[in-house]
Design an enzyme around this catalytic site. Structure first.
Site, PDB file in Angstrom:
ATOM      1  N   LYS A  99       0.841  -1.211   0.000  1.00  8.80           N
ATOM      2  CA  LYS A  99       0.000   0.000   0.000  1.00  8.80           C
ATOM      3  C   LYS A  99       0.876   1.261   0.000  1.00  8.80           C
ATOM      4  O   LYS A  99       2.095   1.165   0.031  1.00  8.80           O
ATOM      5  CB  LYS A  99      -0.952  -0.044   1.205  1.00  8.80           C
ATOM      6  CG  LYS A  99      -1.842  -1.299   1.225  1.00  8.80           C
ATOM      7  CD  LYS A  99      -2.937  -1.331   0.154  1.00  8.80           C
ATOM      8  CE  LYS A  99      -3.442  -2.702  -0.176  1.00  8.80           C
ATOM      9  NZ  LYS A  99      -4.513  -3.241   0.622  1.00  8.80           N
TER      10      LYS A  99
HETATM   11  C1  LIG Z   1      -5.535  -4.413   0.887  1.00  5.34           C
HETATM   12  C2  LIG Z   1      -6.987  -4.160   0.919  1.00  5.34           C
HETATM   13  C3  LIG Z   1      -7.751  -4.391   2.072  1.00  5.34           C
HETATM   14  C4  LIG Z   1      -7.231  -5.144   3.251  1.00  5.34           C
HETATM   15  O1  LIG Z   1      -6.163  -4.562   3.886  1.00  5.34           O
HETATM   16  P1  LIG Z   1      -5.450  -5.394   5.047  1.00  5.34           P
HETATM   17  O2  LIG Z   1      -4.672  -4.355   5.783  1.00  5.34           O
HETATM   18  O3  LIG Z   1      -4.578  -6.404   4.365  1.00  5.34           O
HETATM   19  O4  LIG Z   1      -6.502  -6.018   5.874  1.00  5.34           O
HETATM   20  C5  LIG Z   1      -9.069  -3.973   2.099  1.00  5.34           C
HETATM   21  N1  LIG Z   1      -9.626  -3.404   1.022  1.00  5.34           N
HETATM   22  C6  LIG Z   1      -8.948  -3.203  -0.128  1.00  5.34           C
HETATM   23  C7  LIG Z   1      -9.638  -2.532  -1.276  1.00  5.34           C
HETATM   24  C8  LIG Z   1      -7.612  -3.604  -0.220  1.00  5.34           C
HETATM   25  O5  LIG Z   1      -6.945  -3.473  -1.374  1.00  5.34           O
END
Ligand SMILES: *Cc1c(COP(=O)(O)O)cnc(C)c1O
Length: 410
Positions: free
Chosen positions: A209
């Protein structure tokens, strides 16, 4: 016998030939699709936590929460183990549970819908907009029933959803509006930050991210009444935060509700604080690469970047493009394989959840019920985009994609 001019021409053509069709790849080494940007600052921050003797939720988590809330512009931020955990806590705090329906986008990661299922509510898919790939407000309006309690807006790829239009629907029906802001740290909509556009929002600090803590997440909200519950439920449902169990006095803590183990560690928070310092620079570079893709792809037939709504600024998390199937002799999966053959990493965001067996079974929505998302699922492809990419890496992606699209033009 061939003249040197003919040989040069053949060599030039070979250079244009995609690697899947026998040409030489644009790169010798694989370009990662995504990669976190970590340095000595994060290393030193982690070592300091290890030496402090306090590894769990503590002063660094608290400092990270304060910085994060100030950045997003909400009164509260709650550090959690993941975005998924944050979505669960936010839905619980909004009193959403069994018997309730929550409308969301099919164009998302399983986490969004798993959170709805984990709190016992029923997910309902509404279709997306064809150019933006985010929730279509009129489809959301059409999906509202007497049982609907909330909408989760997924800010796909770093573009905020059409929040004014979604807010009009949720306000008209008394629904909560939750942001899945996993892709959206740094995104802006009409002067406000993603994370401050609804009743609650959840961010992700997963390694790919816009900023990372290894694993981690953050909930942001202005709802004072919900924060105590989220803090309690992230840590076993006990009435004292771990931070306050370290003093010289002993106070009995008491379990007062059911809880999860969703807290953020101070190791994660220390990495997050170091990443946070770098976030403005990360975002500048992401937006620069995003704009560079848009300019250069503008001249190329057969491919079109995802767009954002009026008044929005992208966080530049991902760069999804839609392929025009009529313009090409090959499908998306073949383009994807051809890019890999050029040594360019690729992603797909997303294959709509109704195309996945589990969600088709448990939600019961066939892909035909969300035709725009089903169609985009077969045409969408994400190109590499992250601050560590050089201009030369970026040129390689454009060159590889150009070769493939020109070679396979119908
Ligand atoms: C990565 C992601 C999540 C989940 O994030 P985590 O921190 O891994 O739980 C939720 N929604 C979207 C759209 C994502 O891309």
């Amino acid at each position: 016998m061939s003249t040197s001019a003919q040989r040069a021409q053949r060599n030039a053509l070979d250079r244009q030939r995609p690697a899947v069709a026998g040409g030489t790849p644009v790169r010798d080494t694989m370009l990662a699709f995504a990669r976190p940007q970590l340095g000595v600052e994060e290393e030193q921050a982690v070592i300091a936590v290890l030496r402090s003797g306090w590894l769990g939720t503590g002063p660094r988590t608290e400092a990270f929460e304060q910085r994060f809330a100030a950045y997003v512009g909400t009164t509260h931020a709650v550090g959690v183990a993941s975005c998924t955990a944050g979505l669960c806590l936010a839905l619980r705090a909004l009193r959403i549970g069994p018997g309730d329906e929550v409308i969301t986008s099919p164009m998302t990661f399983p986490a969004t819908v798993n959170a709805i299922l984990h709190v016992g509510a029923r997910p309902v898919f509404a279709d997306i907009l064809p150019d933006l790939l985010t929730l279509d407000p009129s489809a959301v309006r059409a999906a509202v029933t007497p049982k609907t309690r909330a909408v989760i807006a997924v800010h796909l790829a770093g573009w905020p959803c059409c929040m004014d239009e979604l807010r009009a629907v949720t306000a008209a029906h008394g629904l909560a509006l939750v942001e899945d802001a996993a892709h959206a740290i740094g995104a802006r909509y009409k002067g406000r930050s993603a994370g401050a556009l609804g009743d609650a929002a959840a961010f992700s600090f997963y390694p790919t991210k816009n900023m990372t803590t290894g694993e981690g997440g953050m909930v942001t909200t202005n709802r004072d009444g919900d924060v105590a519950q989220m803090r309690r439920e992230r840590l076993h449902g006990i009435d004292l935060d771990a931070t306050h169990r370290t003093g010289t006095e002993y106070t009995h803590w008491e379990a007062v509700s059911i809880g999860w183990k969703f807290n953020m560690t101070d190791i994660a928070a220390a990495i997050g604080l170091a990443q946070f310092e770098k976030l403005p620079g990360f975002l500048d570079r992401r937006r620069e690469l995003d704009a560079r893709y848009r300019t250069r792809l503008g001249a190329l037939d057969g491919v079109r970047p995802q767009l954002g709504p009026d008044g929005a600024e992208t966080a530049g998390h991902l760069f999804p493009v839609l392929l025009d199937r009529a313009a090409l002799r090959i499908d998306r999966d073949a383009v994807l394989q051809a890019l890999l053959a050029e040594n360019i990493g690729v992603g797909v965001h997303f294959r709509a959840l109704p195309l996945h067996r589990f969600f088709r079974e448990v939600v019961g929505t066939p892909p035909e019920a969300v035709p725009v998302a089903a169609d985009a699922s077969e045409r969408v492809l994400s190109l590499p985009l992250y601050p560590g990419m050089t201009d030369a890496d970026h040129d390689d992606v454009l060159e590889g994609l150009t070769r493939i699209l020109e070679f396979y033009r119908s």
